[in-house]
Scaffold this motif. Sequence first.
Motif, mmCIF file in Angstrom:
data_model
loop_
_atom_site.group_PDB
_atom_site.id
_atom_site.type_symbol
_atom_site.label_atom_id
_atom_site.label_comp_id
_atom_site.label_asym_id
_atom_site.label_seq_id
_atom_site.Cartn_x
_atom_site.Cartn_y
_atom_site.Cartn_z
ATOM 1 N N CYS A 1 0.831 -1.209 0.000
ATOM 2 C CA CYS A 1 0.000 0.000 0.000
ATOM 3 C C CYS A 1 0.866 1.259 0.000
ATOM 4 O O CYS A 1 0.578 2.225 -0.730
ATOM 5 C CB CYS A 1 -0.931 0.001 1.210
ATOM 6 S SG CYS A 1 -2.203 -1.292 1.160
ATOM 7 N N PHE B 1 -6.118 1.530 -8.117
ATOM 8 C CA PHE B 1 -6.041 0.663 -6.942
ATOM 9 C C PHE B 1 -6.765 -0.654 -7.197
ATOM 10 O O PHE B 1 -6.310 -1.718 -6.763
ATOM 11 C CB PHE B 1 -6.643 1.375 -5.724
ATOM 12 C CG PHE B 1 -5.715 2.319 -5.040
ATOM 13 C CD1 PHE B 1 -4.616 1.846 -4.326
ATOM 14 C CD2 PHE B 1 -5.925 3.691 -5.097
ATOM 15 C CE1 PHE B 1 -3.757 2.719 -3.677
ATOM 16 C CE2 PHE B 1 -5.068 4.570 -4.453
ATOM 17 C CZ PHE B 1 -3.986 4.086 -3.747
ATOM 18 N N CYS C 1 0.948 4.063 -3.083
ATOM 19 C CA CYS C 1 0.693 5.482 -2.836
ATOM 20 C C CYS C 1 1.889 6.336 -3.251
ATOM 21 O O CYS C 1 1.719 7.466 -3.739
ATOM 22 C CB CYS C 1 0.351 5.711 -1.369
ATOM 23 S SG CYS C 1 -1.313 5.148 -0.913
#
Length: 297
Positions: A37, A68, A41
């Motif tokens: 994650c 995503f 990002c």
Amino acid sequence: MNTRNLRFRSNYVCDILTLFHEELDAFYGSGEVGIFCEMLCEAFFGWDKITFLLSKNQTVDQSDLLRFHWALEDLKHHRPIQHIIGYTDFCGCRIEVNPDVLIPRPETEEMVESLVGSGQWVVSSILDLCTGSGCIAIAMKKAFPQAEVTAVDVSEKALSVARRNAENNNTEINFLQADILDETFHLSPLTFHLIVSNPPYVRDSERSQMSPNVLDYDPSLALFVPDDDPLRFYRAIATLAKKHLAEDGLLAVEINEAFADETCSLLREQGFLPVVHTDFRGKNRWLTATKKKNFVV
């Protein structure tokens, strides 16, 4: 869960992360999913770790939500996170990766960092055999900017990636397409102070022990050797090093831990003095070798 039925609860980052953990923790573990994650990002938004931690209550637009979504689906099908974002970090360098090159491993990074920090020794010329993405050659050029670096690989597709990586990291490297197993391959009369390599060394019989994200996405050409000749690349490397390594130079190669003794024996037969080094997991992972007894790294 069927792709068509997959729905994020909202476009808040915290809810996106929650779904990633719900869908992936069973495959990868919570810690690894958290790293995924963070990497997504960073790739999507340019966030560093602190920004990531402080931005979980932010929202993303529909196009980012879709990114995503597909990243989650790819991870569920074991596609490497490095292929999803298109790069990895290696010794402070941003390295492009795709299915044409092996994704650099932490063990390889550890070997390079060990070589760079091993002491005050002169390195004016470096040869990287089986360069793949060019990560080792690039990291070495960054560490020894005065050195002339030559990198060799049999795959033109891999060399295309390596050339882009060298350009993107502002490093000047001489790339050669050649098969080091070809007995007619030669480097003219060049001499190198450091010869380094992470060659193929995984036996075909070890395929069953490897995870799908390696078997299905890393190039077999960069990984596997036949069971009846697992040291074929080390013989070729030793032959080249015997001709091209300076008398006060160093040979460094990553190895198959199951063949540490055999690899050392092969190098001794060629007149080298090998030393095996363990990685952060305590496994025999690489060795260094010299021609002179009074040169220690």
